[in-house]
Scaffold this active site. Sequence first.
Site, mmCIF file in Angstrom:
data_model
loop_
_atom_site.group_PDB
_atom_site.id
_atom_site.type_symbol
_atom_site.label_atom_id
_atom_site.label_comp_id
_atom_site.label_asym_id
_atom_site.label_seq_id
_atom_site.Cartn_x
_atom_site.Cartn_y
_atom_site.Cartn_z
ATOM 1 N N ARG A 159 0.837 -1.198 0.000
ATOM 2 C CA ARG A 159 0.000 0.000 0.000
ATOM 3 C C ARG A 159 0.874 1.251 0.000
ATOM 4 N NH1 ARG A 159 -4.395 -0.511 4.692
ATOM 5 N NH2 ARG A 159 -5.060 1.493 3.801
ATOM 6 N N CYS A 191 -1.458 6.249 8.848
ATOM 7 C CA CYS A 191 -1.809 4.884 8.418
ATOM 8 C C CYS A 191 -2.991 4.999 7.466
ATOM 9 C CB CYS A 191 -2.119 3.992 9.616
ATOM 10 S SG CYS A 191 -3.474 4.587 10.670
#
Length: 274
Positions: free
Chosen positions: A176, A235
């Site tokens: 990611r 995050c």
Amino acid sequence: MKNILSVKEAYQLSKNDNVIILDASQDGNKVGMTPNNPGKYIDGARVFDIKNDFSDTTSSLPNMFCNEEQFNHNAQKLGIKKNHKILIYDNLGIFTAPRAWWMFKTMGHKDVAVINGGIDEWIKEGLPTSSTPFTDFEKGDFKGIKQYQNIISSSKIEESLGQNQYQVIDARGKGRFDGTVKEPREGMRSGHIPGAYNLPFKDLLENGNYKSLETRKEIINNLELPENIPLVFSCGSGITACVDLLGAADILNNEMKVYDGSWTEWGASDYPLE
């Protein structure tokens, strides 16, 4: 009180009248983790509902820190008092508990710790559990003061790009972070904030527990972080950023902040990315 306690240390502490235990577990997540012991609680634990009671439910972004009044009101409803030592865990080993820990720290409460390994480790040690949370308590007198310096906005980060004012640490997985894996949320661009370092939160964990202090120190030192500027933890939605922050709290002396909007905000915006 240490920031991270073993289940044995937590159990011994829990025998004191001024200690309470909070279950910060949440239903569902974007990283594919599932609980081994759903519906089990540490005996006497109260439910700390991050998403519904301690987040800004008026925001379009998930898990945004609520205002001071809402936090204090719902903490008092849980029977939390100013003098309580607070022990926090969740049902995924280490996942949402660090977020709850950081929230209490950000409200100025010093006596708060995370139970390493959560309910799974508690059960492994044969310690008492319940099938229902504890709800028989009177209103508390908790009254924290929100430390706004612990939270940073997207605009502050965007303004500082290329100026070495902050070092962003991204707790998402490498795929990611690199943009080689599609984001789990619709409408998200792939990649990371320019200049960010990647510290996947799972790298600090082993079998649902934080790795030893020595091992975490080695992992974090390998990042070669600057010593003299604040660290910004990010995050997907502000949860696992706190796993990294707590894992680094006993190792680094830098000022530490959480980017609450995290990639849910940045990835859906027109801010620059790498």
